[in-house]
Design an enzyme around this catalytic site. Sequence first.
Site, PDB file in Angstrom:
ATOM      1  N   GLU A 128      28.176  34.400  -4.624  1.00  0.00           N
ATOM      2  CA  GLU A 128      27.015  35.291  -4.185  1.00  0.00           C
ATOM      3  C   GLU A 128      26.866  36.943  -3.911  1.00  0.00           C
ATOM      4  OE1 GLU A 128      25.087  34.000  -5.682  1.00  0.00           O
ATOM      5  OE2 GLU A 128      22.819  32.893  -4.224  1.00  0.00           O
ATOM      6  N   THR A 181      18.985  41.978  -7.506  1.00  0.00           N
ATOM      7  CA  THR A 181      19.088  40.901  -6.121  1.00  0.00           C
ATOM      8  C   THR A 181      19.114  42.377  -5.444  1.00  0.00           C
ATOM      9  OG1 THR A 181      19.684  39.317  -7.173  1.00  0.00           O
ATOM     10  CG2 THR A 181      19.612  39.059  -4.681  1.00  0.00           C
TER      11      THR A 181
HETATM   12  N1  HSE Z   1      17.248  35.401   0.381  1.00  0.00           N
HETATM   13  C1  HSE Z   1      17.902  36.137  -0.800  1.00  0.00           C
HETATM   14  C2  HSE Z   1      17.276  37.253  -1.458  1.00  0.00           C
HETATM   15  C3  HSE Z   1      18.171  35.545  -2.694  1.00  0.00           C
HETATM   16  O1  HSE Z   1      16.023  37.229  -0.606  1.00  0.00           O
HETATM   17  O2  HSE Z   1      17.273  38.669  -1.328  1.00  0.00           O
HETATM   18  C4  HSE Z   1      18.406  36.110  -3.058  1.00  0.00           C
HETATM   19  O3  HSE Z   1      17.728  34.715  -4.210  1.00  0.00           O
END
Ligand code: HSE
Length: 310
Positions: A128, A181
Amino acid sequence: MKKVRVFAPASIANMGCGFDVIGLALDEVGDILEITASEGDGLTITNETDVPLPTDIEKNVITPVVRKFLQIVDKKAQIDVTICQKIYPGSGIGSSAASSAAAAYGMNELFGCPLTDEQVVLCAMEGENLASGGYHADNAAPAVMGGIVLIRGYEPLDIIQMPVPGNFYCAVTHPHIVVNTKEARDILPKEVPLHDAVSQWGNVGGLVAGLYSGNIGLVGRAMKDVIAEPYRKHFIPGFDNLRSKLLSAGALAMNISGSGPSVFALTDRHDVAQRAGWIMREHFDKLEVQCEVYVVKVSNKGTKLCGVSI
Ligand code: HSE
């Protein structure tokens, strides 16, 4: 030589108010990896799917997961990974977490399960971090453990599996818009006004209370995000309009799935979930944005073996 075949599910992070601390696992949709361990010291990753992935293993989320695992158990091995099924990256339903969870879980199985679930999640978080530039576990933990989880704390990692009341369904749509992201995290303010913080932690408490008491109305009421959504919703065409259509159709809540661009509607009724899926498709068709729609149950199952050979 030992080989495992592992399935890890898609997941939805945040559940509205729980930025980086709450996430749920989905049924059926997910990644499948085959991992072989033999004598030696090296790593190969072969992508057998049609989903384009980086060919440089340094850019694949599986690499830091495998390395972290081997570092924790202090072992060397030749690890060969084949990606057999893959969620599209950037879809907002935990694509990188599914590969990372499958890799961490599969490595643990290959080496006789020396790690706890928390440590497996910790390894998955390395993937991640490579994908998003942040050590968040709200996709990785539900992908590994299943159900709805709360990351009570990160230092040390404290993961609480919460009850999934009755039948919970998600209609999820992935509009074909690229939202990275890392970028979706970078646009968020580093400081939050006290008024917003009060609103958010009230909702997190409400969501947890709703799940434990089986109060579905409270769950829906609490799934509100005043911290990330105001900045991220602009990536998603017609976001507010889509939400009002879905709530009018009976959904408990509609939120961005993780960092987006996927959005999901939560409901305890299968017929409402199906209707929500049609509304999502119609919404993006009208805007001439291609999309995929999944109607899936929230799953209590996390990552699992689907084959072992020695
Ligand atoms: N909690 C993370 C965000 C999840 O909202 O950036 C990313 O999939």
